[in-house]
Motif scaffolding. Structure first.
Motif, PDB file in Angstrom:
ATOM      1  N   LEU A  60     -39.978  42.660 122.886  1.00 46.45           N
ATOM      2  CA  LEU A  60     -38.843  41.751 123.092  1.00 46.45           C
ATOM      3  C   LEU A  60     -37.523  42.517 123.175  1.00 46.45           C
ATOM      4  CD1 LEU A  60     -39.611  38.631 120.866  1.00 46.45           C
ATOM      5  CD2 LEU A  60     -39.018  38.601 123.294  1.00 46.45           C
ATOM      6  N   GLU A 109     -34.940  42.893 126.363  1.00 51.66           N
ATOM      7  CA  GLU A 109     -33.498  42.656 126.276  1.00 51.66           C
ATOM      8  C   GLU A 109     -32.734  43.828 126.887  1.00 51.66           C
ATOM      9  OE1 GLU A 109     -31.775  39.996 125.196  1.00 51.66           O
ATOM     10  OE2 GLU A 109     -33.658  38.948 124.792  1.00 51.66           O
ATOM     11  N   SER A 160     -33.370  43.844 130.763  1.00 51.73           N
ATOM     12  CA  SER A 160     -32.721  42.732 131.465  1.00 51.73           C
ATOM     13  C   SER A 160     -31.205  42.888 131.460  1.00 51.73           C
ATOM     14  CB  SER A 160     -33.138  41.387 130.876  1.00 51.73           C
ATOM     15  OG  SER A 160     -32.763  41.266 129.523  1.00 51.73           O
ATOM     16  N   THR A 163     -40.459  32.826 127.299  1.00 52.80           N
ATOM     17  CA  THR A 163     -39.244  32.062 127.013  1.00 52.80           C
ATOM     18  C   THR A 163     -38.004  32.899 127.271  1.00 52.80           C
ATOM     19  OG1 THR A 163     -40.377  30.686 125.388  1.00 52.80           O
ATOM     20  CG2 THR A 163     -37.981  30.852 125.185  1.00 52.80           C
ATOM     21  N   ARG A 164     -38.034  34.146 126.815  1.00 53.03           N
ATOM     22  CA  ARG A 164     -36.868  35.015 127.005  1.00 53.03           C
ATOM     23  C   ARG A 164     -36.651  35.330 128.477  1.00 53.03           C
ATOM     24  NH1 ARG A 164     -32.408  35.308 126.913  1.00 53.03           N
ATOM     25  NH2 ARG A 164     -31.288  37.253 126.703  1.00 53.03           N
ATOM     26  N   GLN A 171     -34.963  32.427 130.026  1.00 56.95           N
ATOM     27  CA  GLN A 171     -33.555  32.364 129.647  1.00 56.95           C
ATOM     28  C   GLN A 171     -32.722  33.342 130.477  1.00 56.95           C
ATOM     29  OE1 GLN A 171     -33.994  33.204 125.478  1.00 56.95           O
ATOM     30  NE2 GLN A 171     -34.153  31.042 124.910  1.00 56.95           N
TER      31      GLN A 171
END
Length: 197
Positions: free
Chosen positions: A55, A59, A62, A121-122, A125
């Motif tokens: 995760l 981050e 992205s 989900t991330r 988003q």
């Protein structure tokens, strides 16, 4: 930045590359150890498990994609110039990818569809953020009478992202950046038709 923060940043940078090339399922902690030159304990001093590292790496990756778009919002004064600058980012990413292995947002969205709900989900988003940046640029351009009043912000924003991601996928599959360059030329011509003259 403290030594611990520097080490964490190094792990994220290298792990993001491994995950982007091998996938979150395919990448192992051994792969990340080899890429970073750290032992397992050195990695787990900063991340409690592979899922947390995945995760955090997403981050990091992205943000590499989104930061240039956010920079454009601060530096370009009107919607028309912002849209052209967004297209230029697509073009530059083809020539000099911010991370090798393809678009990390697309890669994550495809891989995490059913296997990793947190990553899915991330990824969603991040796509929402990216879509909103483009959509609100268009809405603002219409409101400021820079773009034609019948410009559909939702359609154009969707077209920007889906065209780029599709071209990026084809470019990676065929190892040919011309797919992205062609879609950039098309989007540029489209934006030129939207400008109020």
């Amino acid at each position: 930045m403290s030594k611990g923060e520097q080490t964490r940043e190094k792990i994220l940078k290298r792990a993001a590359l491994v995950f982007n090339k091998r996938g979150y399922s395919g990448a192992t902690i051994a792969d990340i150890m080899e890429e970073t030159g750290l032992e397992k304990g050195g990695i787990y001093n900063h991340f409690k498990n592979k899922e947390e590292l995945a995760l955090a790496s997403f981050e990091y990756a992205s943000n590499l994609i989104l930061q240039p778009f956010q920079h454009v919002l601060k530096t370009q004064n009107n919607a028309y110039d912002r849209l052209l600058a967004f297209i230029q980012i697509f073009r530059e990413n083809a020539a000099n990818p911010p991370i090798s292995g393809g678009c990390p947002i697309l890669n994550t969205a495809v891989e995490a569809d059913d296997t990793n709900p947190a990553l899915r989900t991330r990824a969603r988003q991040v796509f929402d953020t990216w879509y909103s940046l483009i959509r609100w640029t268009i809405i603002e351009g219409v409101e400021n009478k820079e773009l034609k009043s019948d410009t559909n912000a939702e359609i154009i924003a969707s077209l920007f992202i889906s065209s780029y991601e599709g071209a990026a996928m084809l470019g990676r599959l065929y190892r040919d950046s011309s797919y992205i360059y062609r879609i950039c030329d098309y989007l540029t011509a489209l934006v030129q038709t939207l400008k109020v003259t």
